[in-house]
Write an enzyme that holds these catalytic residues in place. Structure first.
Site, PDB file in Angstrom:
ATOM      1  N   HIS A 235      28.129  89.118  41.077  1.00 24.06           N
ATOM      2  CA  HIS A 235      29.236  89.145  40.122  1.00 24.06           C
ATOM      3  C   HIS A 235      29.295  90.487  39.364  1.00 24.06           C
ATOM      4  CE1 HIS A 235      31.704  87.803  36.730  1.00 24.06           C
ATOM      5  NE2 HIS A 235      31.785  86.583  37.192  1.00 24.06           N
TER       6      HIS A 235
ATOM      7  N   GLU B  55      33.590  91.209  43.029  1.00 24.82           N
ATOM      8  CA  GLU B  55      32.374  90.463  43.331  1.00 24.82           C
ATOM      9  C   GLU B  55      32.264  90.102  44.812  1.00 24.82           C
ATOM     10  OE1 GLU B  55      33.863  88.212  39.362  1.00 24.82           O
ATOM     11  OE2 GLU B  55      32.595  87.049  40.721  1.00 24.82           O
TER      12      GLU B  55
END
Ligand code: TA6
Length: 288
Positions: free
Chosen positions: A159, A258
């Site tokens: 992320h 991400e």
């Protein structure tokens, strides 16, 4: 464990341990909690990652910024309502397995301890390791092994929070023609570069393994392996106010891109199999 001269062990006032890297090629910081890279700056260039100025590194709470590890599920794709978003990897203390200086590149291996995810939510025999290669580029390899006797399926993401001078100058190239879901609607087709002029929380299904974030002052290359999906996220004004450890104006200087395995790209591993999710990012001199 002995550390190379360019790597030192530190602790926050809240007693979270981290590795500080200061090598010929880069400066970086890696927390053992979450196996989380929170700072990465190639020598002579600007930092690539955004870290919240409000982050105070409380044990067991996800660090806001850098590259949180979302595993064994992404977001709210979770086994029970009370289970935490994005799983347990990012809030668990990982074991430091090895640190080496390989011709100037710092190679760090970490492992998630067995039992980090409650069996009620994850009744599978598995191992999770992270290998980081930090030099002119940052390469993160998150590997899941099925060490049991039955297959299991999981979702995941690296992320990454990237630092940008001004979100209004940002465009993300390499997504044109792909399709995405957003706020449970879609699929929509991406026309041209993606820009952020409102809250964006898109799950792309995309084959192209390389995107570029044009920050307005430089190009950040973001490459993926083991993934045909990625997430583009910026909370914008209202959600920024609601997020923990996130300044109200933080949305102006960050964007998340991400590497993921989500939706139809979820991973099913047979016994004895391994899957690796890789993200690699660096300052690109041109659209390489
Ligand atoms: O990756 C995008 C996302 O799933 C958003 O929906 C938002 O929830 C973000 O992750 C941050 O989640 P967190 O649990 O770290 O606040």
């Amino acid at each position: 464990m002995s550390l190379p001269p360019s790597v030192t062990l530190g602790r926050t006032p809240s007693d979270l341990a981290y590795l500080d890297i200061d090598s010929a090629l880069c400066q970086a910081r890696v927390f053992l909690q979450g196996a989380q890279l929170v700072h990465f700056q190639p020598k002579g260039l600007k930092p690539l990652l955004w870290l919240s100025p409000l982050e105070d590194f409380a044990r067991g709470r996800a660090i806001r910024g850098g590259v949180p590890v979302c595993w064994p599920w992404f977001g709210n794709n979770k086994p029970a309502a009370e289970a935490p978003a994005h799983g347990y990897a990012r809030t668990s203390e990982w074991q430091l397995v090895d640190v080496e200086d390989q011709d100037g590149e710092i190679v760090i291996e970490l492992a998630l301890p067995a039992g980090a995810v409650p069996e009620a939510y994850w009744p599978h025999a598995s191992e999770l390791t992270m290998v980081m290669v930090l030099g002119k580029r940052a390469r993160l390899v998150l590997s899941t092994d099925n060490t049991g006797t039955a297959p299991f399926t999981f979702t995941q993401a690296l992320h990454s929070y990237f630092a940008v001078p001004d979100i209004n100058q940002v465009s993300v190239r390499g997504l044109a023609g792909s399709h995405y879901l957003e706020f449970d609607e879609g699929p929509f087709e991406q026309q041209g570069p993606a820009v952020v002029r409102q809250e964006v929380d898109r799950m792309y299904s995309v084959e192209k393994p390389l995107q570029h974030i044009d920050t307005g002052e430089g190009l950040i290359a973001v490459a993926r392996e083991g993934s045909h999906s990625l997430v583009l996220w910026n909370p914008w004004v209202e959600k920024a106010k609601a997020l923990a450890q996130f300044p109200d104006d933080g949305f102006k200087t960050m964007v998340c891109l991400e590497a993921a395995n989500i939706q139809a790209d979820a991973v099913t591993l047979a016994p004895g199999e391994r899957h690796s999710l890789v993200t690699e990012f660096y300052w690109a001199s041109s659209q390489d």
